[in-house]
Design a protein around this motif. Sequence first.
Motif, PDB file in Angstrom:
ATOM      1  N   UNK A 155      30.092  50.194  96.395  1.00 31.93           N
ATOM      2  CA  UNK A 155      29.790  50.023  94.968  1.00 31.93           C
ATOM      3  C   UNK A 155      30.914  50.596  94.112  1.00 31.93           C
ATOM      4  N   UNK A 156      31.402  51.766  94.486  1.00 31.10           N
ATOM      5  CA  UNK A 156      32.478  52.394  93.716  1.00 31.10           C
ATOM      6  C   UNK A 156      33.744  51.539  93.757  1.00 31.10           C
ATOM      7  N   UNK A 157      34.069  51.028  94.943  1.00 39.12           N
ATOM      8  CA  UNK A 157      35.270  50.199  95.082  1.00 39.12           C
ATOM      9  C   UNK A 157      35.168  48.958  94.209  1.00 39.12           C
ATOM     10  N   UNK A 158      34.009  48.327  94.206  1.00 37.94           N
ATOM     11  CA  UNK A 158      33.833  47.117  93.397  1.00 37.94           C
ATOM     12  C   UNK A 158      34.008  47.431  91.916  1.00 37.94           C
ATOM     13  N   UNK A 159      33.379  48.503  91.442  1.00 37.93           N
ATOM     14  CA  UNK A 159      33.486  48.879  90.031  1.00 37.93           C
ATOM     15  C   UNK A 159      34.930  49.251  89.681  1.00 37.93           C
ATOM     16  N   UNK A 160      35.576  50.026  90.572  1.00 39.00           N
ATOM     17  CA  UNK A 160      36.951  50.472  90.309  1.00 39.00           C
ATOM     18  C   UNK A 160      37.910  49.297  90.256  1.00 39.00           C
ATOM     19  N   UNK A 161      37.776  48.366  91.197  1.00 38.10           N
ATOM     20  CA  UNK A 161      38.689  47.218  91.223  1.00 38.10           C
ATOM     21  C   UNK A 161      38.463  46.324  90.012  1.00 38.10           C
ATOM     22  N   UNK A 162      37.186  46.104  89.639  1.00 35.37           N
ATOM     23  CA  UNK A 162      36.911  45.288  88.447  1.00 35.37           C
ATOM     24  C   UNK A 162      37.502  45.931  87.204  1.00 35.37           C
ATOM     25  N   UNK A 163      37.321  47.242  87.071  1.00 32.77           N
ATOM     26  CA  UNK A 163      37.841  47.946  85.897  1.00 32.77           C
ATOM     27  C   UNK A 163      39.364  47.915  85.869  1.00 32.77           C
ATOM     28  N   UNK A 164      39.990  48.205  86.996  1.00 32.91           N
ATOM     29  CA  UNK A 164      41.452  48.173  87.052  1.00 32.91           C
ATOM     30  C   UNK A 164      41.990  46.766  86.844  1.00 32.91           C
ATOM     31  N   UNK A 165      41.254  45.766  87.332  1.00 38.77           N
ATOM     32  CA  UNK A 165      41.682  44.385  87.127  1.00 38.77           C
ATOM     33  C   UNK A 165      41.705  44.014  85.655  1.00 38.77           C
ATOM     34  N   UNK A 166      40.683  44.449  84.911  1.00 43.28           N
ATOM     35  CA  UNK A 166      40.649  44.162  83.471  1.00 43.28           C
ATOM     36  C   UNK A 166      41.778  44.894  82.740  1.00 43.28           C
ATOM     37  N   UNK A 167      42.001  46.155  83.119  1.00 44.29           N
ATOM     38  CA  UNK A 167      43.076  46.925  82.473  1.00 44.29           C
ATOM     39  C   UNK A 167      44.439  46.308  82.789  1.00 44.29           C
ATOM     40  N   UNK A 168      44.633  45.908  84.050  1.00 46.65           N
ATOM     41  CA  UNK A 168      45.912  45.304  84.445  1.00 46.65           C
ATOM     42  C   UNK A 168      46.166  44.009  83.684  1.00 46.65           C
ATOM     43  N   UNK A 169      45.125  43.180  83.537  1.00 46.24           N
ATOM     44  CA  UNK A 169      45.269  41.918  82.801  1.00 46.24           C
ATOM     45  C   UNK A 169      45.569  42.175  81.326  1.00 46.24           C
ATOM     46  N   UNK A 170      44.865  43.161  80.743  1.00 45.99           N
ATOM     47  CA  UNK A 170      45.105  43.490  79.331  1.00 45.99           C
ATOM     48  C   UNK A 170      46.521  44.012  79.108  1.00 45.99           C
ATOM     49  N   UNK A 171      46.950  44.933  79.946  1.00 46.94           N
ATOM     50  CA  UNK A 171      48.290  45.507  79.783  1.00 46.94           C
ATOM     51  C   UNK A 171      49.372  44.460  80.002  1.00 46.94           C
ATOM     52  N   UNK A 172      49.156  43.565  80.938  1.00 48.29           N
ATOM     53  CA  UNK A 172      50.154  42.524  81.180  1.00 48.29           C
ATOM     54  C   UNK A 172      50.282  41.598  79.966  1.00 48.29           C
ATOM     55  N   UNK A 173      49.141  41.223  79.367  1.00 46.86           N
ATOM     56  CA  UNK A 173      49.186  40.356  78.178  1.00 46.86           C
ATOM     57  C   UNK A 173      49.853  41.076  77.009  1.00 46.86           C
TER      58      UNK A 173
END
Length: 317
Positions: A155-173
């Motif tokens: 559960x933690x891995x799923x939440x962490x990856x989803x959160x980091x994925x959103x941050x990575x996409x935002x920072x890249x844009x």
Amino acid sequence: MAKIYISYQRDDQSFAMELAQRLKSAGHTLTYDVEALSAGTDWRTTLDQGLRTSEIFVVVVSQSTPRSQYLLAEVGAARAYSLESGRMLIVPIIIDDTAIPLSLQDIHGIIQPNKDLDQIVPKVEAAISSFIGRRAAQEKAATEAAEKIQSNAADYIRVAIDSLGRIESRDRRLGYVWYALGFLSLVVGIGFALWNLSIASQQTSIATESLVLVALKALVVIGLLGACAKYAFSLGKSYASEALKCSDRMHAIRFGEFYLRAFGEKTKWEELKEVFQHWNIDRTSTFSTLDPSSFDPKLAESLLELAKFLQSSKTAK
């Protein structure tokens, strides 16, 4: 039933063999059998392998024990293995009035100077049963803890990856946006400079002071646009760097996820911390290294002051 290794000095062989037969009759397995050691057998290697695969280490202690360096070495090896793995029980059996060796004094042994196997074997059986019961309880607790870790970690891995994925996409844009604004500032600056040069070339009777004033104003604007471009490029680089960090963290977390899937039932808390320790090893944000003073358009400010001075001089005339 347990795998048993019996360590003894040659003078006590008859007692050790009778003890071995009693334990075999009770259903236990000896990890080596002296009777099976045929001529040409590498007995030292056979005994070492037997010791490493044993669950119970029975050592027969008598007055001849101190004379056997190999027996004492076996005791040391068994103690080291027991301490490291927690999967071996050491049972000393004292069969005479000899002093207990220093290496065994902290272990509760079976003291039976009369060598009565009818009393010794039940005590060994009781020690084995207690040890196997404790070990089973520990293994059950370890399995439940590992299952809990694996379930919660998923559960933690799923939440962490989803959160980091959103941050990575935002920072890249945002990085792309700031790079685009920096490039646009450079284009506008160049365009403004060319436009001023075009106007100046069309003026044939403009006064020198006015020409200088126009040039200074152009330089001020170009300096400001250049500073904006530099600041935009720095922000774009910072956002791109943060996006790459998020990508690296997600990669580290996915490696941890792979480890859990491969070794989940055997994973301990210490191992789990070691696997995931690199996911956030670089906590420093790129934005914290930005120096606002490096983007301060001091040249533009100086030119602006000079332009104001020339303007005031012209007004005074």
